[in-house]
Design a protein around this motif. Structure first.
Motif, PDB file in Angstrom:
ATOM      1  N   SER A   1       0.825  -1.206   0.000  1.00  0.00           N
ATOM      2  CA  SER A   1       0.000   0.000   0.000  1.00  0.00           C
ATOM      3  C   SER A   1       0.858   1.255   0.000  1.00  0.00           C
ATOM      4  O   SER A   1       0.464   2.286  -0.566  1.00  0.00           O
ATOM      5  N   SER A   2       2.038   1.185   0.608  1.00  0.00           N
ATOM      6  CA  SER A   2       2.945   2.329   0.574  1.00  0.00           C
ATOM      7  C   SER A   2       3.379   2.629  -0.859  1.00  0.00           C
ATOM      8  O   SER A   2       3.365   3.788  -1.300  1.00  0.00           O
ATOM      9  N   PHE A   3       3.744   1.591  -1.611  1.00  0.00           N
ATOM     10  CA  PHE A   3       4.134   1.792  -3.007  1.00  0.00           C
ATOM     11  C   PHE A   3       2.940   2.258  -3.842  1.00  0.00           C
ATOM     12  O   PHE A   3       3.087   3.125  -4.712  1.00  0.00           O
ATOM     13  N   LEU A   4       1.773   1.693  -3.585  1.00  0.00           N
ATOM     14  CA  LEU A   4       0.590   2.112  -4.339  1.00  0.00           C
ATOM     15  C   LEU A   4       0.291   3.588  -4.103  1.00  0.00           C
ATOM     16  O   LEU A   4       0.015   4.341  -5.050  1.00  0.00           O
ATOM     17  N   GLY A   5       0.347   4.021  -2.848  1.00  0.00           N
ATOM     18  CA  GLY A   5       0.096   5.424  -2.548  1.00  0.00           C
ATOM     19  C   GLY A   5       1.105   6.344  -3.215  1.00  0.00           C
ATOM     20  O   GLY A   5       0.746   7.400  -3.752  1.00  0.00           O
ATOM     21  N   GLN A   6       2.370   5.948  -3.228  1.00  0.00           N
ATOM     22  CA  GLN A   6       3.394   6.791  -3.862  1.00  0.00           C
ATOM     23  C   GLN A   6       3.204   6.856  -5.373  1.00  0.00           C
ATOM     24  O   GLN A   6       3.378   7.917  -5.985  1.00  0.00           O
TER      25      GLN A   6
ATOM     26  N   LEU B   1      -2.997  -6.203  -3.993  1.00  0.00           N
ATOM     27  CA  LEU B   1      -3.619  -5.976  -2.684  1.00  0.00           C
ATOM     28  C   LEU B   1      -4.969  -6.670  -2.582  1.00  0.00           C
ATOM     29  O   LEU B   1      -5.366  -7.119  -1.502  1.00  0.00           O
ATOM     30  N   GLU B   2      -5.681  -6.771  -3.695  1.00  0.00           N
ATOM     31  CA  GLU B   2      -6.956  -7.497  -3.688  1.00  0.00           C
ATOM     32  C   GLU B   2      -6.736  -8.973  -3.361  1.00  0.00           C
ATOM     33  O   GLU B   2      -7.523  -9.590  -2.639  1.00  0.00           O
ATOM     34  N   LYS B   3      -5.647  -9.563  -3.890  1.00  0.00           N
ATOM     35  CA  LYS B   3      -5.330 -10.960  -3.553  1.00  0.00           C
ATOM     36  C   LYS B   3      -4.948 -11.103  -2.088  1.00  0.00           C
ATOM     37  O   LYS B   3      -5.323 -12.080  -1.432  1.00  0.00           O
ATOM     38  N   LEU B   4      -4.196 -10.112  -1.571  1.00  0.00           N
ATOM     39  CA  LEU B   4      -3.758 -10.210  -0.185  1.00  0.00           C
ATOM     40  C   LEU B   4      -4.917 -10.045   0.786  1.00  0.00           C
ATOM     41  O   LEU B   4      -5.023 -10.775   1.778  1.00  0.00           O
ATOM     42  N   GLU B   5      -5.800  -9.087   0.513  1.00  0.00           N
ATOM     43  CA  GLU B   5      -6.858  -8.742   1.469  1.00  0.00           C
ATOM     44  C   GLU B   5      -8.207  -9.333   1.118  1.00  0.00           C
ATOM     45  O   GLU B   5      -9.137  -9.253   1.910  1.00  0.00           O
ATOM     46  N   GLY B   6      -8.360  -9.898  -0.091  1.00  0.00           N
ATOM     47  CA  GLY B   6      -9.632 -10.497  -0.479  1.00  0.00           C
ATOM     48  C   GLY B   6     -10.733  -9.494  -0.724  1.00  0.00           C
ATOM     49  O   GLY B   6     -11.909  -9.832  -0.621  1.00  0.00           O
ATOM     50  N   SER B   7     -10.386  -8.239  -1.063  1.00  0.00           N
ATOM     51  CA  SER B   7     -11.381  -7.198  -1.291  1.00  0.00           C
ATOM     52  C   SER B   7     -10.919  -6.275  -2.405  1.00  0.00           C
ATOM     53  O   SER B   7      -9.720  -6.066  -2.598  1.00  0.00           O
ATOM     54  N   ARG B   8     -11.904  -5.695  -3.106  1.00  0.00           N
ATOM     55  CA  ARG B   8     -11.582  -4.762  -4.198  1.00  0.00           C
ATOM     56  C   ARG B   8     -11.217  -3.379  -3.701  1.00  0.00           C
ATOM     57  O   ARG B   8     -10.727  -2.547  -4.474  1.00  0.00           O
ATOM     58  N   PHE B   9     -11.441  -3.095  -2.421  1.00  0.00           N
ATOM     59  CA  PHE B   9     -11.230  -1.763  -1.876  1.00  0.00           C
ATOM     60  C   PHE B   9     -10.025  -1.790  -0.947  1.00  0.00           C
ATOM     61  O   PHE B   9      -9.905  -2.667  -0.088  1.00  0.00           O
ATOM     62  N   GLN B  10      -9.146  -0.800  -1.135  1.00  0.00           N
ATOM     63  CA  GLN B  10      -7.929  -0.734  -0.335  1.00  0.00           C
ATOM     64  C   GLN B  10      -7.990   0.454   0.617  1.00  0.00           C
ATOM     65  O   GLN B  10      -8.477   1.533   0.264  1.00  0.00           O
ATOM     66  N   PHE B  11      -7.482   0.233   1.835  1.00  0.00           N
ATOM     67  CA  PHE B  11      -7.337   1.292   2.828  1.00  0.00           C
ATOM     68  C   PHE B  11      -5.842   1.546   3.002  1.00  0.00           C
ATOM     69  O   PHE B  11      -5.125   0.669   3.502  1.00  0.00           O
ATOM     70  N   LEU B  12      -5.367   2.723   2.597  1.00  0.00           N
ATOM     71  CA  LEU B  12      -3.929   2.964   2.479  1.00  0.00           C
ATOM     72  C   LEU B  12      -3.376   3.853   3.579  1.00  0.00           C
ATOM     73  O   LEU B  12      -2.342   4.487   3.406  1.00  0.00           O
ATOM     74  N   GLY B  13      -4.051   3.929   4.708  1.00  0.00           N
ATOM     75  CA  GLY B  13      -3.644   4.876   5.744  1.00  0.00           C
ATOM     76  C   GLY B  13      -2.245   4.635   6.269  1.00  0.00           C
ATOM     77  O   GLY B  13      -1.373   5.502   6.187  1.00  0.00           O
ATOM     78  N   TYR B  14      -1.971   3.439   6.815  1.00  0.00           N
ATOM     79  CA  TYR B  14      -0.683   3.172   7.440  1.00  0.00           C
ATOM     80  C   TYR B  14       0.454   3.152   6.416  1.00  0.00           C
ATOM     81  O   TYR B  14       1.568   3.572   6.712  1.00  0.00           O
ATOM     82  N   GLY B  15       0.161   2.661   5.222  1.00  0.00           N
ATOM     83  CA  GLY B  15       1.194   2.654   4.188  1.00  0.00           C
ATOM     84  C   GLY B  15       1.629   4.051   3.798  1.00  0.00           C
ATOM     85  O   GLY B  15       2.789   4.274   3.434  1.00  0.00           O
ATOM     86  N   LEU B  16       0.721   5.034   3.881  1.00  0.00           N
ATOM     87  CA  LEU B  16       1.067   6.417   3.536  1.00  0.00           C
ATOM     88  C   LEU B  16       1.761   7.126   4.692  1.00  0.00           C
ATOM     89  O   LEU B  16       2.585   8.013   4.470  1.00  0.00           O
ATOM     90  N   ILE B  17       1.412   6.758   5.925  1.00  0.00           N
ATOM     91  CA  ILE B  17       2.065   7.378   7.082  1.00  0.00           C
ATOM     92  C   ILE B  17       3.565   7.099   7.054  1.00  0.00           C
ATOM     93  O   ILE B  17       4.376   7.962   7.414  1.00  0.00           O
ATOM     94  N   GLU B  18       3.939   5.919   6.578  1.00  0.00           N
ATOM     95  CA  GLU B  18       5.356   5.559   6.514  1.00  0.00           C
ATOM     96  C   GLU B  18       6.131   6.468   5.566  1.00  0.00           C
ATOM     97  O   GLU B  18       7.335   6.649   5.727  1.00  0.00           O
ATOM     98  N   VAL B  19       5.466   7.025   4.564  1.00  0.00           N
ATOM     99  CA  VAL B  19       6.144   7.930   3.627  1.00  0.00           C
ATOM    100  C   VAL B  19       5.722   9.377   3.865  1.00  0.00           C
ATOM    101  O   VAL B  19       5.860  10.231   2.982  1.00  0.00           O
ATOM    102  N   HIS B  20       5.134   9.647   5.056  1.00  0.00           N
ATOM    103  CA  HIS B  20       4.802  11.006   5.495  1.00  0.00           C
ATOM    104  C   HIS B  20       3.767  11.677   4.583  1.00  0.00           C
ATOM    105  O   HIS B  20       3.944  12.832   4.164  1.00  0.00           O
ATOM    106  N   HIS B  21       2.710  10.965   4.284  1.00  0.00           N
ATOM    107  CA  HIS B  21       1.600  11.516   3.506  1.00  0.00           C
ATOM    108  C   HIS B  21       0.287  11.069   4.148  1.00  0.00           C
ATOM    109  O   HIS B  21       0.259  10.190   5.012  1.00  0.00           O
ATOM    110  N   THR B  22      -0.810  11.686   3.700  1.00  0.00           N
ATOM    111  CA  THR B  22      -2.132  11.336   4.211  1.00  0.00           C
ATOM    112  C   THR B  22      -2.985  10.784   3.081  1.00  0.00           C
ATOM    113  O   THR B  22      -2.607  10.834   1.902  1.00  0.00           O
TER     114      THR B  22
END
Length: 886
Positions: A45-50, A92-113
């Motif tokens: 999710s961090s890479f996806l957000g970037q 991410l859909e394969k990992l989480e089993g859902s079409r919708f992604q929540f990218l909060g923590y992955g973006l915090i690691e790269v200092h974004h919201t």
């Protein structure tokens, strides 16, 4: 902003993208491994957000770019980034089993919201021809004019009837007078409209009275002062020291007042940043409107530059064709002759010029001479061996080879299934769980190639930072393009001449082989056949199609919809989604995640035929999403509603003609969007008595089955069906036609807060410090559209006067909703249960959560058992005596 700003912004964005891709490739090559699922999700999710942030910056640079020749390179990089974003979403859909992604923590690691990754713009791929667009606008304007003329004629006829003189004998005979007719006409006006007119007239009368009273008082006071001044009765002015002291006192009071005002403004700003309160209502939407106007101006300027660029390039081409045609032809002949010499020196043979011409030679599509010789020799030996075999043996040999290939393919499939089954078992077993490896990508290589190609092509121009590199076009590139076009135009003529030379060379080679008493080799190899892309049938835009379009607009099957953006589907992200999934609890998407998902559907409009189903309560935002999808792609919107074809229109003849007209016009005006309303009524499991008169079976046959059969896969037509009560339909039949389902979210607290804030912004009479938070707590659960409509109706003329006088409390708004007994809160659990039990996506999400819970339970059991073993080993045995030192 200036072109210089976006020139440097693009260079900075490209540098950041290179760093991101380099890090991405490093993780893929080093096969970074994560033991737990949340860690793997956070990394991806961090890479996806970037990548999404890079996309937003790049598409802004592309839309603001005024360098015409640079656009192709920018688009190639942008398209490669889009493919990588979609690939990460699928991972991410394969990992989480859902079409919708929540990218909060992955973006915090790269200092974004989360707000930094809002995807609301798509790259324009498909545009309607200018003459078709102009004709469509003319048709809409003509239909509007017809409707207005018809309305004016109706009003004139009604006026003529009401104003017709009535004689006293007619009035007595009918028992009716002119005054009675006027009163009856007045009674026909709705009561709400009458009250609105009454309050508007009252407000106008109050304002006029206030102005007259103010003017009269001012005139009276002026006359009194003038009379006293003439009579000498006017009081003398105060002494200078008193006036100075009064001025100082006024200065002191005003300084204290403005100090308190500044403190209040700072306090309001702090409260707004903390989300505690709203103070001053800003001018809503002004900045967005200014940005849109600037973007339109930039696009017009780009079109102007593009027109000049094409004119300049064509002029160069004509001049080069006129002066250098003979030189270009001779250079091409020399290159083809060198190719002849290369083949003769290598294999003593001449390869034929392909049917498509010598372009294939220059592109490198012709095989290498030595490779051709090796393959041709093997085929010749095989042909000699096959001559000794009978036709039955050859046939048997082909069948055996076919069987062997099928067995190998089946064995590979079985091995893949066995590996997948083994991996699935390992993922469920805590002692054998392999963890999560960062997967390799198919598209990072494309991004690297696109960036390298850009550097090779544009770095030599970017280094000088001249104006023609930032705007308009570079003459040197136009000259190279003109030369290339001239070469392509003269190439067929050169090919024909070189084929004649090739015939002579082949004849001479044949004579040499004959003289040397050797057999000339025969070309047994065959070039691989190119895959033919099925082209969609070309639609004619003639007078017949124009008449069809006008007819559909008049009948209401083509809509002139209001232009909307994805941002108009307001709503916050689900900040707790990641935590809920980490606890193996179901996490529903909010409006922000729906917008991210809908961005992909907006992009798919220009990728061929698509169909999907939108499910949600009444006024849940389905129409807004459809309008946004059509607006972003500048598509024509068709609407098929079963209620519009009742009575005599339910015949097979009319429906067949209607569907044919819709598909013909949609193909002629593509990109097009077809909306099918109330689709659950076409798939009723049990038809209710009030709708038994409608022939829903035949409507379903034409609106769904035959409509889909007449649309080709290559047509840029998207079909979106909408329904509010999906449980009334037969799920298997409905989901067979619409396998992709999107369930719209319920209106929660955050959404209601945004609706109320927007309502406060639009109505300046409402106090800016209205307690929106508590009111949103009470109103959550009402549908999105109903909230907006009810709040607008709440602002009646009477209430506007009262609010301006007495203010507004949240309880008054809440009481207004309670008094409306026609609407209640939505039973959203009913929609969730249908989605989780019937749809493939819902079943998949539920099963995935169950598997995760089972794995977590097994893991805890395994850890507990292991800890007990450790304690048993570490405890001293009761059979052996303890040793004490001396």
């Amino acid at each position: 902003m200036s072109s210089n700003f976006y020139f440097h912004k693009w260079k900075d964005t490209l540098r950041d993208l290179e760093e991101l891709v380099e890090k991405d490739v490093f993780y893929q090559e080093s096969k970074v491994h994560d033991q737990k699922l949340p860690q793997a999700v956070h990394r991806s999710s961090s890479f996806l957000g970037q990548y999404i942030m890079m996309y937003n910056q790049m598409i802004e640079c592309c839309q603001q770019n005024l360098q015409v020749q640079k656009t192709a390179w920018l688009d190639s990089i942008l398209n490669a980034v889009i493919l990588r974003i979609i690939e990460l979403k699928k991972h991410l859909e394969k990992l989480e089993g859902s079409r919708f992604q929540f990218l909060g923590y992955g973006l915090i690691e790269v200092h974004h919201t989360v707000y930094d990754i809002g995807m609301t713009k798509i790259p324009k791929r498909l545009t309607r021809p200018a003459h078709i667009q102009a004709k469509l606008e003319d048709i809409f304007a003509a239909v509007k004019e017809k409707r207005m003329m018809a309305q004016i004629e109706e009003e004139a006829a009604e006026t003529a009837e009401t104003e017709k003189p009535v004689e006293w004998w007619d009035a007595e005979a009918n028992g009716e007078t002119t005054s009675n007719k006027e009163s009856s006409k007045k009674d026909n006006i709705p009561e709400a409209l009458q009250m609105t007119r009454k309050y508007v007239a009252l407000i106008m009368a109050h304002e006029k009275t206030r102005q007259v009273i103010t003017w009269d008082k001012h005139r009276k006071l002026t006359r009194e002062m003038w009379e006293k001044d003439l009579m000498g009765e006017l009081k003398p002015k105060a002494r200078p020291e008193i006036r100075k002291r009064s001025a100082n006192l006024i200065h002191t009071v005003f300084r204290v007042y403005f100090k308190l005002k500044r403190e209040r403004i700072e306090r309001c700003k702090r409260d707004e940043l903390l989300g505690l309160n709203l103070c001053d209502a800003p001018i809503f939407g002004v900045q967005q409107e200014q940005a849109e106007v600037m973007l339109k101006n930039r696009s017009k300027l780009y079109e102007k530059h593009e027109k000049k660029h094409l004119e300049h390039r064509n002029k160069l081409k004509d001049e080069y064709m006129k002066n250098k045609k003979a030189v270009v032809c001779e250079e091409l002949r020399d290159q083809i002759r060198e190719w002849f010499i290369e083949w003769f020196e290598s294999v003593q043979f001449f390869y034929d010029i392909p049917k498509e011409g010598s372009v294939a030679i220059f592109k490198g599509e012709i095989p290498d001479p030595l490779d051709w010789l090796k393959e041709n020799t093997a085929l010749a030996l095989k042909k000699e061996a096959d001559k000794k075999k009978s036709p039955q043996d050859l046939k048997f040999q082909k069948l055996e080879a076919k069987k062997l290939a099928m067995l190998q393919k089946r064995e590979e499939q079985m091995n893949m299934k066995a590996e997948a089954l083994l991996l699935k078992k390992m993922m469920k077993n805590p002692t054998m769980h392999p963890g999560y490896t960062y997967p390799p990508s198919k598209y990072t290589g494309d991004i690297v190639k696109a960036i390298d190609y850009y550097h090779k092509s544009w770095d030599k121009f970017d280094v000088y930072e001249t104006m023609d590199v930032k705007e308009k076009h570079v003459d040197k590139i136009n000259l190279n393009d003109a030369i290339m076009q001239v070469q392509l135009e003269v190439l067929p003529e050169v090919d024909e001449e070189m084929r004649q030379e090739l015939r002579k060379l082949k004849q001479a080679l044949k004579n040499d082989y004959k003289t040397n008493e050797e057999e000339m080799p025969v070309n047994l190899t065959k070039r691989p056949k190119r895959k033919r892309v099925k082209k969609a049938p070309k639609s004619k835009f003639d007078d017949k199609v124009v008449d069809m379009i006008e007819n559909l607009i008049e009948q209401g099957f083509i809509l002139e919809y209001p232009k909307q953006k994805l941002e108009d589907f307001i709503g916050d992200p689900n900040f707790g989604g990641e935590d809920l999934r980490a606890q193996t609890l179901p996490a529903s998407p909010f409006h922000f995640e729906i917008r991210q998902y809908w961005w992909e559907r907006c992009r798919d409009v220009s990728c061929g035929f698509r169909r999907m189903l939108l499910v949600g309560p009444d006024c849940s935002g389905r129409t807004n999403l459809i309008y946004a999808l059509a607006s972003v792609n500048d598509a024509v919107l068709f609407e098929l509603d079963p209620y519009n074809v009742q009575g005599a229109l339910e015949s097979a003849q009319f429906l067949k003609r209607l569907v044919k007209m819709v598909v013909t016009c949609a193909r002629a005006l593509q990109p097009s969007v077809i909306r099918i309303k109330h689709v659950e009524k076409l798939f009723y499991s049990k038809i209710p008595p009030e709708e038994a008169e409608m022939n829903l079976k035949i409507i379903r046959s034409y609106f769904v089955t035959k409509l889909f059969k007449t649309i080709n896969k290559a047509d840029n037509i998207t079909v979106i069906a909408t329904c509010t009560e999906p449980w009334l339909a037969t799920a298997s039949a409905l989901l067979k036609q619409f396998p992709e389902v999107l369930l719209l979210p319920n209106s929660g607290y955050s959404l209601v807060v945004q609706v109320l804030k927007e309502w406060v912004y639009r109505n300046k009479v409402i106090p800016a410090d209205l307690n929106v938070s508590n009111l949103a707590r009470a109103l959550q659960g009402y549908s999105f559209g109903y909230l907006q409509d009810a709040l607008d109706k709440f602002m009646s003329a009477d209430r506007i006067v009262k609010i301006a006088t007495y203010g507004l409390s949240p309880m008054e708004v809440y009481d207004y909703f309670l008094e409306d007994t026609t609407q209640t809160t939505v039973e959203y659990d009913k929609y969730l249960s249908w989605y989780n039990e019937k749809t493939a996506q819902g079943i998949k999400e539920v099963k995935y959560l169950e598997d995760q819970r089972e794995f977590n339970a097994a893991f805890e059991k395994y850890v507990t058992k292991k800890q007990k073993k450790k304690k048993a080993k570490s405890a001293p045995s009761s059979a052996t005596p303890s040793f004490t030192g001396l």
